[in-house]
Design an enzyme around this catalytic site. Structure first.
Site, PDB file in Angstrom:
ATOM      1  N   ASP A 181      16.520 -25.393  23.797  1.00 43.71           N
ATOM      2  CA  ASP A 181      17.030 -26.730  23.495  1.00 43.71           C
ATOM      3  C   ASP A 181      16.366 -27.315  22.252  1.00 43.71           C
ATOM      4  OD1 ASP A 181      18.742 -26.885  25.794  1.00 43.71           O
ATOM      5  OD2 ASP A 181      16.944 -27.123  26.999  1.00 43.71           O
ATOM      6  N   HIS A 228      10.202 -24.740  30.463  1.00 45.63           N
ATOM      7  CA  HIS A 228      11.512 -24.516  31.085  1.00 45.63           C
ATOM      8  C   HIS A 228      11.349 -24.429  32.588  1.00 45.63           C
ATOM      9  CE1 HIS A 228      15.387 -22.580  32.040  1.00 45.63           C
ATOM     10  NE2 HIS A 228      15.797 -23.061  30.885  1.00 45.63           N
TER      11      HIS A 228
END
Length: 429
Positions: free
Chosen positions: A364, A306
């Site tokens: 995600d 991330h």
């Protein structure tokens, strides 16, 4: 004790810059007067080292894997709250009392229907239009229908617009989905909660009764909570920048949706699922792992690591649990994509390369799997993100409008083009 300062030496002169401290997090060097004092700008592509505003809403510590909404850890909110309670918290700054919660739920629920004329908007789109393209257009058009909540100088109108956006976004998203698959629109039902109502509008059909599975509704609730706000990300910054010009809230949220559509932002979960489909079967995973480790190969594993979190994404831990609850409830078997996802997750959590690089599965990765299991096509993934993030956008917009220090956004640039030159007539070029 005097306030802390930082010293900057430039062109033989020393300049003192104020240092500001938040309630938590790193200090901030105030450079607001830098250009006036020195004649120079700072250069910060992507604004990764620049605080663009002061905010009391969300705090992230990427190194420690911390996400707080108004001081409350995201895992506690996801475990104990429902989405509308989190909406109230983000908008008003405190968790509601029971009376406040009941009133807020009532107001949101009674605003879920959209103007009937809006249904005609959808027929103007091609049947194969991407749902995010539909969302950009329809949400922007809300300002053409709700003139009584576009005066941003009126606190009452700002709150009415906020409630309307939170309430109508799932209805518009469900309409985009139904139009996408060629089914009739389903109206909202006031007796259902926010998440259950959304699932009903998406999956019910007029010819038979549809009962919302409570496990799936709770999963949807958690997905909404986990995506509600995430500090000054690209789409939130877009909403603030659009709002800084005095644009109405519906236009600002439409701008946020447009930004969210990008594959590097809201489209990441769609990209992660597309990657799982590309891998195809479990036996091909080693080939793609090897490619991911090869620095000369352009292939990248989507859904891992991330931009902000250098540790495990705190939302991913909750989403991981939710994913397995949904898969267990639905009893899905013989789905190659989900088989690939589960094995890839196992490898990422045990492989020394992934651990050393801190390439943990992010939200995600898990939300893409969960949404697929719930029955949504990948084209709808970013739309659902927009439904959840609307409350974050509108909370940040409202905070910005009420900030007495707010100015129209106007980033500077480092110009590297030609210097002054004279125009040459076309016959002499």
């Amino acid at each position: 004790m005097s306030a802390a300062t930082a010293k900057l030496e430039f062109n033989g002169k020393t300049h003192e810059l104020k240092v500001r401290s938040g309630t938590v997090g790193p200090d901030v060097i105030d450079i607001a007067a830098l250009y006036k004092d020195t004649g120079a700008f700072t250069y910060d592509p992507g604004f990764t080292s620049t605080a663009s505003c002061e905010s009391e809403i969300t705090y992230i510590d990427g190194d420690e894997g911390v996400l707080l909404h108004r001081g409350y850890p995201i895992d506690q909110l996801a475990e104990h709250s429902d989405f509308l309670e989190v909406c109230y918290l983000l908008l008003y700054g405190e968790l509601p009392t029971k009376a406040q919660k009941d009133d807020f739920d009532y107001r949101v629920t009674r605003h879920t229907m959209v103007h009937e004329q809006m249904s005609r908007f959808f027929t103007g789109f091609r049947r194969d239009a991407h749902p995010m393209a539909v969302m950009c257009g329809v949400v922007g058009a809300l300002s053409a229908f709700y003139h009584d909540s576009t005066d941003i100088s009126d606190p009452h109108q700002r709150m009415v617009a906020s409630i309307r956006l939170i309430a109508k976004m799932p209805t518009i998203a469900a309409m985009a989905y139904k139009y996408h698959i060629g089914q009739p629109f389903i109206y909202p039902k006031n007796e259902l909660n926010f998440a259950a109502n959304f699932l009903h509008m998406c999956f019910a059909v007029p010819c038979e009764e549809y009962k919302v599975n409570p496990v799936l509704a709770r999963a949807m609730e958690r997905i909404f909570i986990l995506h509600a706000d995430h500090e000054q990300n690209a789409s939130t910054s877009t909403v603030r920048l659009a709002g800084s010009s005095g644009a109405n809230p519906f236009a600002c949220i439409a701008a946020g949706i447009a930004c969210l559509w990008g594959p590097a932002h809201g489209g990441a979960n769609e990209a992660a699922l597309n990657m799982l489909s590309e891998i195809g079967t479990v036996d091909r995973i080693p080939e793609y792992i090897a490619r991911a480790k090869d620095k000369d190969d352009p292939f990248r594993l989507m859904g891992f690591g991330h931009r902000v979190y250098k540790n495990y994404d705190p939302r991913a831990k909750i989403m991981q649990k939710t994913t397995h609850e949904v898969l267990g409830e639905l009893g899905i078997k013989d789905d190659p994509t989900l088989d690939v996802a589960i094995e890839l997750e196992r490898i990422a959590l045990t492989d020394d390369y992934f651990i050393a690089k801190k390439l943990y599965p992010n939200i995600d990765f898990y939300s893409g799997i969960t949404l697929k299991a719930l029955g949504f096509p990948t084209t709808m993934f970013t739309v659902l993100f927009a439904v959840a993030r609307t409350v974050g956008w509108i909370s940040q917009w409202k905070e910005m409008i009420e900030d007495p220090h707010q100015k129209i956004g106007r980033p500077r640039q480092l110009y590297t083009g030609p210097t002054v030159r004279d125009f040459v007539p076309i016959a002499k070029r």
